[in-house]
Design an enzyme around this catalytic site. Structure first.
Site, PDB file in Angstrom:
ATOM      1  N   GLU A  74      66.556 -11.643 -22.878  1.00 41.83           N
ATOM      2  CA  GLU A  74      65.365 -10.974 -23.015  1.00 41.83           C
ATOM      3  C   GLU A  74      64.367 -11.713 -23.640  1.00 41.83           C
ATOM      4  OE1 GLU A  74      66.633  -7.724 -26.468  1.00 41.83           O
ATOM      5  OE2 GLU A  74      66.819  -7.201 -24.719  1.00 41.83           O
ATOM      6  N   ARG A  80      78.032   6.707 -34.142  1.00 35.84           N
ATOM      7  CA  ARG A  80      78.671   7.253 -35.055  1.00 35.84           C
ATOM      8  C   ARG A  80      77.825   7.522 -36.269  1.00 35.84           C
ATOM      9  NH1 ARG A  80      77.681   1.554 -35.181  1.00 35.84           N
ATOM     10  NH2 ARG A  80      76.718   0.878 -37.167  1.00 35.84           N
ATOM     11  N   LYS A  90      72.154 -12.541 -25.203  1.00 34.66           N
ATOM     12  CA  LYS A  90      72.871 -11.574 -25.821  1.00 34.66           C
ATOM     13  C   LYS A  90      74.148 -11.301 -24.945  1.00 34.66           C
ATOM     14  CE  LYS A  90      69.060  -9.224 -28.104  1.00 34.66           C
ATOM     15  NZ  LYS A  90      68.791  -7.799 -28.556  1.00 34.66           N
ATOM     16  N   GLY A 108      74.555  -8.077 -33.711  1.00 32.65           N
ATOM     17  CA  GLY A 108      74.072  -9.576 -34.096  1.00 32.65           C
ATOM     18  C   GLY A 108      75.109 -10.451 -33.690  1.00 32.65           C
TER      19      GLY A 108
HETATM   20  C1  MV4 Z   1      66.544  -9.324 -31.018  1.00 30.25           C
HETATM   21  C2  MV4 Z   1      65.640 -10.030 -31.863  1.00 30.25           C
HETATM   22  C3  MV4 Z   1      64.721 -10.503 -31.386  1.00 30.25           C
HETATM   23  N1  MV4 Z   1      64.186 -10.436 -30.125  1.00 30.25           N
HETATM   24  N2  MV4 Z   1      66.484  -9.159 -29.663  1.00 30.25           N
HETATM   25  C4  MV4 Z   1      69.970  -8.589 -34.048  1.00 30.25           C
HETATM   26  C5  MV4 Z   1      71.212  -7.749 -33.910  1.00 30.25           C
HETATM   27  C6  MV4 Z   1      71.310  -7.194 -32.684  1.00 30.25           C
HETATM   28  N3  MV4 Z   1      71.529  -5.746 -32.646  1.00 30.25           N
HETATM   29  C7  MV4 Z   1      70.009  -7.494 -32.023  1.00 30.25           C
HETATM   30  N4  MV4 Z   1      69.393  -8.558 -33.044  1.00 30.25           N
HETATM   31  C8  MV4 Z   1      68.056  -8.993 -32.437  1.00 30.25           C
HETATM   32  N5  MV4 Z   1      67.701  -8.724 -31.326  1.00 30.25           N
HETATM   33  C9  MV4 Z   1      65.065  -9.568 -29.272  1.00 30.25           C
HETATM   34  N6  MV4 Z   1      64.673  -9.565 -27.857  1.00 30.25           N
HETATM   35  C10 MV4 Z   1      66.129 -10.171 -33.073  1.00 30.25           C
HETATM   36  C11 MV4 Z   1      67.426  -9.758 -33.460  1.00 30.25           C
HETATM   37  C12 MV4 Z   1      67.742  -9.924 -34.757  1.00 30.25           C
HETATM   38  C13 MV4 Z   1      67.988  -8.804 -35.948  1.00 30.25           C
HETATM   39  C14 MV4 Z   1      67.699  -7.461 -35.631  1.00 30.25           C
HETATM   40  C15 MV4 Z   1      67.629  -6.528 -36.556  1.00 30.25           C
HETATM   41  C16 MV4 Z   1      68.077  -6.775 -37.729  1.00 30.25           C
HETATM   42  C17 MV4 Z   1      68.020  -8.071 -38.028  1.00 30.25           C
HETATM   43  C18 MV4 Z   1      68.101  -9.163 -37.103  1.00 30.25           C
HETATM   44  C19 MV4 Z   1      68.138 -10.566 -37.532  1.00 30.25           C
HETATM   45  C20 MV4 Z   1      68.284 -11.402 -36.692  1.00 30.25           C
HETATM   46  C21 MV4 Z   1      67.910 -11.354 -35.562  1.00 30.25           C
END
Ligand code: MV4
Length: 456
Positions: A200, A292, A158, A165
């Site tokens: 992660e 926010r 990330k 995202g």
């Molecule tokens: C993740 C994950 C799975 N594992 N982190 C997407 C938005 C960003 N804020 C972080 N996101 C994600 N982080 C880990 N360690 C999956 C996502 C993710 C996701 C998270 C919330 C809502 C929709 C999503 C769609 C794809 C991936």
């Protein structure tokens, strides 16, 4: 209380903030771009100031113009809404140095939460559960590989400057890591001007659950439960609800307490949201903090009976929170559908244009937050959200029935919208049962495309 607030935003949220101000007896100043001269927020505010041409970068993102408008009109505070300058630490600093109260947390907290690796470290220090991974930035692919071997694949890279995202990469096997690391770095550099990454463990099939908090300037912090936000497409939420069909009282209490600990540890003030991933085993992990008011705040308002925007303004004015944690229980169920000017049969392509006919649903348990009106032209320059349909009822089953009824009542002609898509989604067995995760829409979209018809 403030005597005059400038609203540095447009669309439904600008109108939502104007309504809160009116109920608080606060005068309002709208700012608008030339294309929004006849927009609802421009008309309904007590005063309005044109701040530039249509493009967001020249109007609603134009910090100097907006601050000048506040000075000229004698406003004492600025509400940024969501999007645009809402999480811009530099803008919050400019407001402070001009003697204008920025309605939100301090610039320092905005900046800290804007750095996703820094935010994660801070939350971990406050004993908020985080996903196993690097302690902050990973500088080299060798370092990334070492950590990936410890936490095991799949992993996710990330961008520290990312969020929502953007700038993420899932890596499923060791052989793919080096290339993904390079690509993610290049993307982060190109997209955010900062190549830094953290790594992660990748959580498979998670739900996106977020906790609403309110924190006053005296250090009192409460949470208002969760919102279920898993129904999203490419990180754009489409349907949100409160409470989540999978969060019980015990889990709500645990997640709420974690969110309050996290907010407390950064000296948070204002309304804020802590986003969590919830895995299929019921473990939750901190993802990001949003500093926010959010698009989906109404579902929390409906089940907790709290006006979050008014509370946010009262907090900014220095008033102590009057509501107690022990009074905060969700009552009934609320669901929000985001109505976008987009063509759901063509990859949600933006579909701006003139609304030739409109009828808004109403009746018991129906709320529509929108700035649109008959003959309004949806401009092509901004976000495609044109309305939020929020229903509430005693329970989830009744809320879904009511949502079907309200979507059927909704008439919007002249432009394509996501209304037919919502009608499809809320009648799928998965949605009805509450059995879905963040991958739900990808799975139903192809079927939906063939079954829905969008007429204009
Ligand atoms: C993740 C994950 C799975 N594992 N982190 C997407 C938005 C960003 N804020 C972080 N996101 C994600 N982080 C880990 N360690 C999956 C996502 C993710 C996701 C998270 C919330 C809502 C929709 C999503 C769609 C794809 C991936």
């Amino acid at each position: 209380m403030f005597s005059k607030i400038l609203i540095a935003n447009r669309g439904e949220i600008a109108l939502r903030i104007i309504r809160a101000c009116k109920e608080l007896g606060v005068r309002t100043v709208a700012v608008y771009s030339t294309t929004d001269a006849t927009a609802a927020h421009t008309i309904f505010a007590d005063e309005s100031v044109c701040i530039g041409p249509p493009e967001g970068s020249k109007s609603y993102l134009n910090k100097v113009q907006i601050i000048s408008a506040a000075e000229i009109t004698g406003a004492d505070a600025i509400h940024p809404g969501y999007g645009f300058l809402a999480e811009n630490a530099e803008f919050a600093e400019m407001c402070a140095s001009c003697g204008l109260k920025f309605i939100g947390p301090s610039a320092e907290v905005i900046r800290k939460m804007g750095d996703k690796a820094e935010a994660k470290k801070t939350m971990q220090a406050a004993k908020v559960p985080v996903v196993p991974g690097s302690e902050g930035v990973v500088k080299t692919e060798e370092e990334a590989l070492e950590i990936a071997r410890q936490i095991k694949f799949p992993v996710i890279l990330k961008a520290v400057a990312g969020g929502g995202g953007k700038g993420m990469r899932i890596v499923r096997e060791e052989q793919a890591l080096a290339n993904s690391f390079m690509m993610a770095r290049a993307e982060a550099e190109a997209g955010f001007g900062n190549p830094d990454l953290y790594i992660e463990k990748y959580i498979e099939n998670p739900r996106h659950i977020e906790i609403q908090v309110l924190a006053d300037s005296q250090g009192k912090i409460i949470h208002l439960g969760e919102r279920e936000c898993s129904i999203q497409r490419r990180h754009q939420k489409l349907i949100e609800e409160a409470p989540s069909p999978v969060v019980d009282r015990k889990l709500r209490q645990k997640m709420g307490a974690a969110a309050v600990r996290g907010a407390k540890s950064v000296g948070y003030e204002s309304a804020g949201t802590i986003e969590f991933l919830l895995d299929p085993e019921g473990n939750f992990y901190f993802m990001e903090m949003n500093t926010r008011i959010q698009v989906e705040h109404p579902v929390t308002e409906m089940v907790y009976g709290v006006d979050l925007v008014k509370e946010q303004i009262r907090i900014a004015a220095g008033e102590p929170l009057r509501i107690q944690q022990k009074e905060m229980f969700p009552r009934g169920h609320s669901i929000e559908c985001r109505i976008n000017a987009e063509d759901p049969t063509n990859n949600f392509m933006p579909a701006p244009g003139e609304i030739t006919s409109i009828y808004l649903p109403g009746g018991p348990g129906v709320r529509v937050d929108t700035h649109i009106y008959n003959s309004y032209r949806v401009p092509p320059f901004y976000d495609s959200l044109i309305a939020k349909l929020i229903v509430s009822a005693r329970n989830r089953v009744d809320a879904i029935r009511r949502l079907n009824r309200a979507l059927d009542e909704f008439v919007l002609e002249g432009i394509k919208t996501t209304i037919p898509f919502h009608k499809f989604v809320i009648n799928t067995p998965e949605f009805i049962k509450g059995e879905f995760d963040t991958h739900f829409l990808e799975k139903v979209y192809d079927k939906a495309k063939n079954e829905i018809s969008v007429e204009t």
